[in-house]
Motif scaffolding. Structure first.
Motif, mmCIF file in Angstrom:
data_model
loop_
_atom_site.group_PDB
_atom_site.id
_atom_site.type_symbol
_atom_site.label_atom_id
_atom_site.label_comp_id
_atom_site.label_asym_id
_atom_site.label_seq_id
_atom_site.Cartn_x
_atom_site.Cartn_y
_atom_site.Cartn_z
ATOM 1 N N LEU A 49 -24.368 -15.181 106.371
ATOM 2 C CA LEU A 49 -24.005 -16.143 107.093
ATOM 3 C C LEU A 49 -22.525 -16.331 107.218
ATOM 4 C CD1 LEU A 49 -24.067 -16.730 103.182
ATOM 5 C CD2 LEU A 49 -24.342 -18.949 103.098
ATOM 6 N N TYR A 59 -23.853 -20.501 110.379
ATOM 7 C CA TYR A 59 -24.706 -19.742 110.477
ATOM 8 C C TYR A 59 -25.687 -18.751 109.057
ATOM 9 C CZ TYR A 59 -28.212 -15.804 110.704
ATOM 10 O OH TYR A 59 -29.274 -14.979 110.854
ATOM 11 N N TYR A 60 -27.050 -19.386 108.987
ATOM 12 C CA TYR A 60 -27.221 -18.667 107.401
ATOM 13 C C TYR A 60 -28.631 -18.086 108.038
ATOM 14 C CZ TYR A 60 -24.899 -22.571 105.377
ATOM 15 O OH TYR A 60 -23.497 -22.706 104.841
ATOM 16 N N ASP A 62 -32.629 -17.129 107.299
ATOM 17 C CA ASP A 62 -33.738 -18.158 107.221
ATOM 18 C C ASP A 62 -33.814 -18.007 105.655
ATOM 19 O OD1 ASP A 62 -35.394 -17.866 110.336
ATOM 20 O OD2 ASP A 62 -34.089 -19.251 109.491
ATOM 21 N N LYS A 65 -31.351 -20.087 103.850
ATOM 22 C CA LYS A 65 -31.035 -21.715 103.713
ATOM 23 C C LYS A 65 -31.477 -22.436 102.558
ATOM 24 C CE LYS A 65 -31.493 -21.668 108.996
ATOM 25 N NZ LYS A 65 -32.429 -21.453 110.493
ATOM 26 N N GLY A 66 -30.697 -23.460 102.502
ATOM 27 C CA GLY A 66 -31.016 -24.293 101.062
ATOM 28 C C GLY A 66 -30.947 -23.900 99.822
ATOM 29 N N THR A 69 -24.836 -21.056 100.708
ATOM 30 C CA THR A 69 -23.518 -22.349 101.402
ATOM 31 C C THR A 69 -22.058 -21.361 101.222
ATOM 32 O OG1 THR A 69 -24.718 -24.426 100.190
ATOM 33 C CG2 THR A 69 -22.440 -24.108 101.782
#
Length: 124
Positions: A49, A59-60, A62, A65-66, A69
């Motif tokens: 990240l 930027y995260y 893949d 992601k979700g 944070t």
């Protein structure tokens, strides 16, 4: 003296959560883009990240992601990595790093300062 110090790592069960903190000193956090990287045994270090200093763009990867944070509290000179729904494949040493670039950068070469790293182990 520039320092980045990670904390909050440890052992957690799959599906659990951890919050990593990265406290910086010796420079003004506002002016640096901050990234979190991780390196698992036998694998290359990967950018996970990033949050830019210019406008807070993020930027995260893949793979997170979700679930992960990134946030920053410039007043406290601290950046946070909230990790939820952890998986065994998240097991790695996690590093925070600071870049003088003001935009999102995900390549380790663009980072100027690094923390010492902290172990995160996801296992039952």
């Amino acid at each position: 003296q520039v320092q980045l110090v990670e904390s909050g790592g440890g052992l957690v069960q799959p599906g659990g959560s951890l919050r990593l903190s990265c406290e910086v000193s010796g420079f003004t956090l506002d002016y640096y883009t901050i990234g979190w990287f991780r390196q698992a045994p036998g694998k290359e270090r990967e950018g996970v990240l990033c949050v830019s200093s210019s406008d807070g763009s993020t930027y995260y990867a893949d793979s997170v992601k979700g679930r992960f944070t990134i946030s920053r509290d410039n007043a406290k000179n601290t950046v946070y990595l909230q990790m939820n729904s952890l998986k065994p494949e998240d097991t790695a040493v996690y590093y925070c790093a600071a870049s003088s670039y003001t935009i999102v950068v995900v390549t380790a070469d663009f980072y100027d300062y690094w923390g010492q790293g902290i172990q995160v182990t996801v296992s039952s």
